[in-house]
Motif scaffolding. Structure first.
Motif, PDB file in Angstrom:
ATOM      1  N   ILE A  39       0.868  -1.532  -0.456  1.00 61.88           N
ATOM      2  CA  ILE A  39      -0.175   0.042   0.318  1.00 61.88           C
ATOM      3  C   ILE A  39       1.249   1.283  -0.215  1.00 61.88           C
ATOM      4  O   ILE A  39       0.576   2.225  -0.917  1.00 61.88           O
ATOM      5  CB  ILE A  39      -1.191   0.002   1.131  1.00 61.88           C
ATOM      6  CG1 ILE A  39      -2.044  -1.358   1.343  1.00 61.88           C
ATOM      7  CG2 ILE A  39      -1.754   2.061   1.221  1.00 61.88           C
ATOM      8  CD1 ILE A  39      -3.021  -1.492   2.617  1.00 61.88           C
ATOM      9  N   VAL A  40       2.281   1.165   0.906  1.00 60.75           N
ATOM     10  CA  VAL A  40       2.482   2.318   0.427  1.00 60.75           C
ATOM     11  C   VAL A  40       3.734   2.749  -0.857  1.00 60.75           C
ATOM     12  O   VAL A  40       3.583   3.889  -0.772  1.00 60.75           O
ATOM     13  CB  VAL A  40       3.925   2.185   1.241  1.00 60.75           C
ATOM     14  CG1 VAL A  40       5.089   3.653   1.670  1.00 60.75           C
ATOM     15  CG2 VAL A  40       3.582   2.222   3.321  1.00 60.75           C
TER      16      VAL A  40
ATOM     17  N   SER B 158       0.615   4.209  -2.805  1.00 57.78           N
ATOM     18  CA  SER B 158       0.479   5.404  -2.717  1.00 57.78           C
ATOM     19  C   SER B 158       2.124   6.240  -3.318  1.00 57.78           C
ATOM     20  O   SER B 158       1.207   7.116  -3.413  1.00 57.78           O
ATOM     21  CB  SER B 158       0.376   5.143  -1.384  1.00 57.78           C
ATOM     22  OG  SER B 158      -0.462   4.848  -0.464  1.00 57.78           O
TER      23      SER B 158
ATOM     24  N   ALA C 294       1.479   6.242  -7.248  1.00 56.18           N
ATOM     25  CA  ALA C 294       0.603   7.426  -7.365  1.00 56.18           C
ATOM     26  C   ALA C 294       0.474   8.694  -7.066  1.00 56.18           C
ATOM     27  O   ALA C 294      -0.097   9.481  -7.810  1.00 56.18           O
ATOM     28  CB  ALA C 294      -0.742   6.999  -6.521  1.00 56.18           C
ATOM     29  N   ARG C 295       1.056   9.453  -5.479  1.00 58.33           N
ATOM     30  CA  ARG C 295       1.469  10.841  -5.911  1.00 58.33           C
ATOM     31  C   ARG C 295       2.418  11.780  -6.679  1.00 58.33           C
ATOM     32  O   ARG C 295       2.424  12.571  -6.602  1.00 58.33           O
ATOM     33  CB  ARG C 295       0.929  11.060  -3.970  1.00 58.33           C
ATOM     34  CG  ARG C 295       1.016   9.859  -3.142  1.00 58.33           C
ATOM     35  CD  ARG C 295       0.642  10.091  -1.676  1.00 58.33           C
ATOM     36  NE  ARG C 295       0.599  11.771  -1.159  1.00 58.33           N
ATOM     37  CZ  ARG C 295       1.609  11.852   0.060  1.00 58.33           C
ATOM     38  NH1 ARG C 295       1.173  10.893   0.895  1.00 58.33           N
ATOM     39  NH2 ARG C 295       1.863  12.818  -0.247  1.00 58.33           N
TER      40      ARG C 295
END
Length: 320
Positions: A49-50, A53, A56-57
């Protein structure tokens, strides 16, 4: 519990309410192993998930390579979510009954996840192949839309293929034992319980195993043979080392995924008397460990991810 009876082509098909999953009967400390897998699952969730993220960011990471990395991370989370919580329920809380439809769902998600993981590694090999062998044509052969199409095509193909192989399980009639000797509703152990002909299911399982594992693995091998030829044609030793260094993280992932699978296959082929519980233990480890290791390898070995991950940790530390 009563069985569900349906009629197909004038034949009565009996579907039981569910199956009982049985394994690790000879292991005295199975609870410790399941707790270890629970830790593996938490690590899988957190790191993947990290990783997703961070990519994605950061718009600088919206490249074909990192789209392929996100694809692998999504598959990793899905695969371990399918397997480990179910194993915790079955072997830690001793609730080993799985309803028939839920059994088919687990079967579908598991085999789709394993197949997609294998193809995801082949996609990452394609990215390295284009980057090293055709560096001046990356904008032609390996753009974000092309990578989206490749990833999307593998998902559509594999989800459809596994949907068919799972759907044909409903043609089987289970009129005797409903005890599955595995760590989940495994395809072969389930169809072998059928009291009618399962030749079609056996053929599909054999074919899919070869296609879903050997085809992507062959693509990986051919990609790296081409990469090695290109690298050894380079005149500068430093350029050779830089090119090979970009492949390290992917080669680690390939080894972590394929070595256990081929080892278990060869042991099963040449060592006929392998203990069933040892086989189940090896298979469960081979399934659950790669999704945990993959994001850690990319976080540590990929400079772009490592730099942004450290920046994120630094921001968290200084924030009030």
């Amino acid at each position: 519990m009563s069985s569900l009876r349906t009629v197909v082509n004038d034949s009565v098909i009996i579907h039981p309410p569910g199956f009982y999953i049985v394994a690790f009967e000879t292991f005295p400390f199975i609870s410790v192993y399941i707790i270890f897998l629970a830790f593996v699952y938490v690590v899988t969730l957190v790191f993947n998930i990290v990783l997703i993220s961070i990519i994605a960011r950061d718009h600088c990471l919206h490249t074909p390579k990192f789209l392929a990395v996100v694809n692998l991370a999504v598959i990793d989370v899905t695969l371990n979510t399918c397997v480990i919580p179910s194993m915790i329920k079955i072997f830690l809380f001793k609730d080993n009954f799985v309803p028939f439809n839920l059994c088919l769902l687990h079967m579908y998600v598991y085999y789709a996840g394993v197949a997609l993981e294998s193809f995801a590694l082949a996609i990452l090999a394609y990215d390295r192949f284009i980057a090293i062998c055709f560096p001046l044509r990356q904008n032609l052969f390996n753009t974000l839309p092309i990578m989206l199409c490749i990833v999307g095509a593998t998902w559509v193909y594999m989800l459809s293929k596994v949907a068919y192989s799972t759907a044909i399980m409903t043609r089987l009639s289970f009129c005797n034992s409903v005890t599955v000797f595995s760590y989940f509703c495994d395809y072969a152990p389930v169809f072998r319980l059928a009291c009618n002909d399962y030749t079609l299911q056996w053929s599909i399982a054999s074919t899919d195993s070869m296609v879903n594992v050997m085809f992507p693995f062959t693509c990986v091998i051919l990609s790296y043979l081409s990469i090695l030829v290109t690298v050894f044609r380079m005149k500068s030793l430093s350029n050779r080392m830089k090119a090979l260094a970009t492949c390290i993280e992917h080669l680690v992932l390939v080894a972590v995924f394929y070595v256990p699978i081929f080892s278990i296959f060869l042991i099963g082929l040449y060592v006929r008397s392998i203990d069933p519980d040892q086989r189940v233990l090896s298979l469960s480890l081979a399934t659950c460990i790669p999704p945990c290791i993959n994001p850690i390898v990319y976080s540590l070995k990929t400079k772009e991810i490592r730099t942004r991950a450290l920046a994120l940790v630094h921001r968290i530390k200084i924030s009030p």
